[in-house]
Design a protein around this motif. Structure first.
Motif, PDB file in Angstrom:
ATOM      1  N   ALA A  25       0.825  -1.201   0.000  1.00 25.95           N
ATOM      2  CA  ALA A  25       0.000   0.000   0.000  1.00 25.95           C
ATOM      3  C   ALA A  25       0.862   1.255   0.000  1.00 25.95           C
ATOM      4  O   ALA A  25       0.385   2.330  -0.289  1.00 25.95           O
ATOM      5  CB  ALA A  25      -0.915  -0.001   1.225  1.00 25.95           C
ATOM      6  N   GLY A  26       2.136   1.116   0.334  1.00 26.93           N
ATOM      7  CA  GLY A  26       3.036   2.255   0.336  1.00 26.93           C
ATOM      8  C   GLY A  26       3.424   2.627  -1.073  1.00 26.93           C
ATOM      9  O   GLY A  26       2.778   2.247  -2.042  1.00 26.93           O
ATOM     10  N   CYS A  27       4.490   3.359  -1.164  1.00 27.37           N
ATOM     11  CA  CYS A  27       4.926   3.804  -2.485  1.00 27.37           C
ATOM     12  C   CYS A  27       6.439   3.658  -2.569  1.00 27.37           C
ATOM     13  O   CYS A  27       7.167   4.512  -2.104  1.00 27.37           O
ATOM     14  CB  CYS A  27       4.507   5.250  -2.688  1.00 27.37           C
ATOM     15  N   GLY A  28       6.864   2.566  -3.143  1.00 26.86           N
ATOM     16  CA  GLY A  28       8.288   2.320  -3.285  1.00 26.86           C
ATOM     17  C   GLY A  28       8.828   2.866  -4.593  1.00 26.86           C
ATOM     18  O   GLY A  28       8.073   3.296  -5.468  1.00 26.86           O
ATOM     19  N   CYS A  56       4.484   7.353  -7.688  1.00 24.82           N
ATOM     20  CA  CYS A  56       3.398   7.523  -6.727  1.00 24.82           C
ATOM     21  C   CYS A  56       3.909   8.278  -5.500  1.00 24.82           C
ATOM     22  O   CYS A  56       5.103   8.481  -5.337  1.00 24.82           O
ATOM     23  CB  CYS A  56       2.863   6.155  -6.315  1.00 24.82           C
ATOM     24  N   SER A  57       2.964   8.690  -4.677  1.00 26.64           N
ATOM     25  CA  SER A  57       3.253   9.314  -3.387  1.00 26.64           C
ATOM     26  C   SER A  57       2.391   8.623  -2.339  1.00 26.64           C
ATOM     27  O   SER A  57       1.398   7.981  -2.693  1.00 26.64           O
ATOM     28  CB  SER A  57       2.920  10.809  -3.425  1.00 26.64           C
ATOM     29  N   PRO A  58       2.734   8.766  -1.067  1.00 22.36           N
ATOM     30  CA  PRO A  58       1.882   8.177  -0.025  1.00 22.36           C
ATOM     31  C   PRO A  58       0.448   8.715  -0.123  1.00 22.36           C
ATOM     32  O   PRO A  58       0.223   9.807  -0.649  1.00 22.36           O
ATOM     33  CB  PRO A  58       2.552   8.630   1.274  1.00 22.36           C
ATOM     34  N   PRO A  59      -0.528   7.958   0.390  1.00 20.33           N
ATOM     35  CA  PRO A  59      -1.923   8.409   0.325  1.00 20.33           C
ATOM     36  C   PRO A  59      -2.124   9.757   1.035  1.00 20.33           C
ATOM     37  O   PRO A  59      -1.496  10.038   2.045  1.00 20.33           O
ATOM     38  CB  PRO A  59      -2.699   7.310   1.052  1.00 20.33           C
ATOM     39  N   SER A 100       5.085  16.609  -4.939  1.00 21.46           N
ATOM     40  CA  SER A 100       5.627  15.400  -5.561  1.00 21.46           C
ATOM     41  C   SER A 100       4.620  14.858  -6.571  1.00 21.46           C
ATOM     42  O   SER A 100       3.407  15.026  -6.423  1.00 21.46           O
ATOM     43  CB  SER A 100       5.913  14.333  -4.507  1.00 21.46           C
ATOM     44  N   THR A 101       5.132  14.189  -7.594  1.00 19.90           N
ATOM     45  CA  THR A 101       4.333  13.732  -8.735  1.00 19.90           C
ATOM     46  C   THR A 101       3.011  13.064  -8.349  1.00 19.90           C
ATOM     47  O   THR A 101       1.964  13.401  -8.893  1.00 19.90           O
ATOM     48  CB  THR A 101       5.174  12.789  -9.604  1.00 19.90           C
ATOM     49  N   ARG A 148      11.932  13.358  -4.058  1.00 12.90           N
ATOM     50  CA  ARG A 148      11.424  12.194  -3.333  1.00 12.90           C
ATOM     51  C   ARG A 148       9.902  12.204  -3.462  1.00 12.90           C
ATOM     52  O   ARG A 148       9.315  13.209  -3.855  1.00 12.90           O
ATOM     53  CB  ARG A 148      11.856  12.261  -1.869  1.00 12.90           C
ATOM     54  N   ASN A 149       9.266  11.144  -3.089  1.00  9.29           N
ATOM     55  CA  ASN A 149       7.820  11.035  -3.290  1.00  9.29           C
ATOM     56  C   ASN A 149       6.973  11.685  -2.205  1.00  9.29           C
ATOM     57  O   ASN A 149       5.753  11.638  -2.261  1.00  9.29           O
ATOM     58  CB  ASN A 149       7.421   9.561  -3.429  1.00  9.29           C
ATOM     59  N   ASN A 150       7.594  12.330  -1.240  1.00 11.92           N
ATOM     60  CA  ASN A 150       6.859  12.913  -0.107  1.00 11.92           C
ATOM     61  C   ASN A 150       7.236  14.378   0.131  1.00 11.92           C
ATOM     62  O   ASN A 150       7.338  14.826   1.259  1.00 11.92           O
ATOM     63  CB  ASN A 150       7.128  12.099   1.156  1.00 11.92           C
ATOM     64  N   VAL A 151       7.389  15.135  -0.957  1.00  7.71           N
ATOM     65  CA  VAL A 151       7.897  16.507  -0.847  1.00  7.71           C
ATOM     66  C   VAL A 151       6.812  17.538  -1.139  1.00  7.71           C
ATOM     67  O   VAL A 151       6.052  17.413  -2.091  1.00  7.71           O
ATOM     68  CB  VAL A 151       9.094  16.717  -1.810  1.00  7.71           C
ATOM     69  N   VAL A 152       6.761  18.558  -0.287  1.00  8.31           N
ATOM     70  CA  VAL A 152       6.038  19.795  -0.556  1.00  8.31           C
ATOM     71  C   VAL A 152       7.131  20.846  -0.691  1.00  8.31           C
ATOM     72  O   VAL A 152       7.770  21.226   0.284  1.00  8.31           O
ATOM     73  CB  VAL A 152       5.049  20.151   0.578  1.00  8.31           C
ATOM     74  N   ASP A 153       7.390  21.263  -1.917  1.00 16.68           N
ATOM     75  CA  ASP A 153       8.456  22.206  -2.245  1.00 16.68           C
ATOM     76  C   ASP A 153       7.854  23.607  -2.152  1.00 16.68           C
ATOM     77  O   ASP A 153       7.016  23.982  -2.977  1.00 16.68           O
ATOM     78  CB  ASP A 153       8.946  21.889  -3.662  1.00 16.68           C
ATOM     79  N   ALA A 154       8.247  24.390  -1.161  1.00 19.95           N
ATOM     80  CA  ALA A 154       7.556  25.632  -0.828  1.00 19.95           C
ATOM     81  C   ALA A 154       8.409  26.877  -1.033  1.00 19.95           C
ATOM     82  O   ALA A 154       9.621  26.857  -0.846  1.00 19.95           O
ATOM     83  CB  ALA A 154       7.090  25.578   0.630  1.00 19.95           C
TER      84      ALA A 154
END
Length: 179
Positions: A25-28, A56-59, A100-101, A148-154
């Protein structure tokens, strides 16, 4: 003895099944990017180094965990090309982000606000770009590795509104949600 061993075996099988389901269920990583050329900037890709890519990114939830990074969305800034959502550059005084995408979701969040929580504060920021987790190490991505798949670029304005300053600026654990 046999009955308790059977129960333990069943419990172990059930637990391993749950762990495998949770891992799925994660995102590898979905692949690896290996650039053939290095570039001179501090955060630029290095030739031959392997950079993981993600499709993918985490839910997303009402309190999605992420790492906030600093981005300069202005022309000539470290963001590279103009923002994906509107084809424009943005000043550091604007509260804008790239996701992230997987979270960018093909642009479905473009122009919408997200709520970012950190440092005991909360701020709204507009989604204007994708932090590409698949591509990188080229001019379009300012020669930086894929996100990375868990980024909020601010933008700097988001960091300022959250009261995060000094050496804490760069990478910071946050939570976010759709506003």
């Amino acid at each position: 003895m046999l009955r308790s061993t059977s129960r333990l075996l069943l419990l172990a099988i059930a637990a391993s099944h749950l762990l495998l389901a949770a891992a799925g269920a994660g995102c590898g990583p979905s692949g690896t990017l290996r650039p053939t050329q290095s570039h001179a900037c501090q955060d630029c890709c290095k030739a031959g180094q392997a950079y993981p890519t993600y499709r993918c990114s985490p839910p997303v939830s009402s309190s999605t965990r992420a790492v906030m990074t600093l981005n300069d969305f202005d022309e000539g800034g470290d963001g590279g090309d103009p923002s994906e959502c509107d084809g424009a550059f943005h000043r550091s005084s604007e509260r804008v982000v790239a996701l992230s995408t997987g979270w960018y979701s093909g642009g479905s969040r473009c122009g919408k606000n997200i709520r970012i929580r950190a440092n005991g504060r909360s701020v709204l920021a507009k989604v204007v770009d994708e932090c590409d987790t698949v591509n990188g190490c080229d001019r379009e991505h300012a020669f930086q590795p894929p996100c990375r798949n868990n980024v909020v670029d601010a933008s700097q304005a988001v960091w300022d509104a959250l009261g995060i300053t000094g050496e804490e600026v760069g990478e910071y654990n946050i939570t976010w949600s759709d506003a």
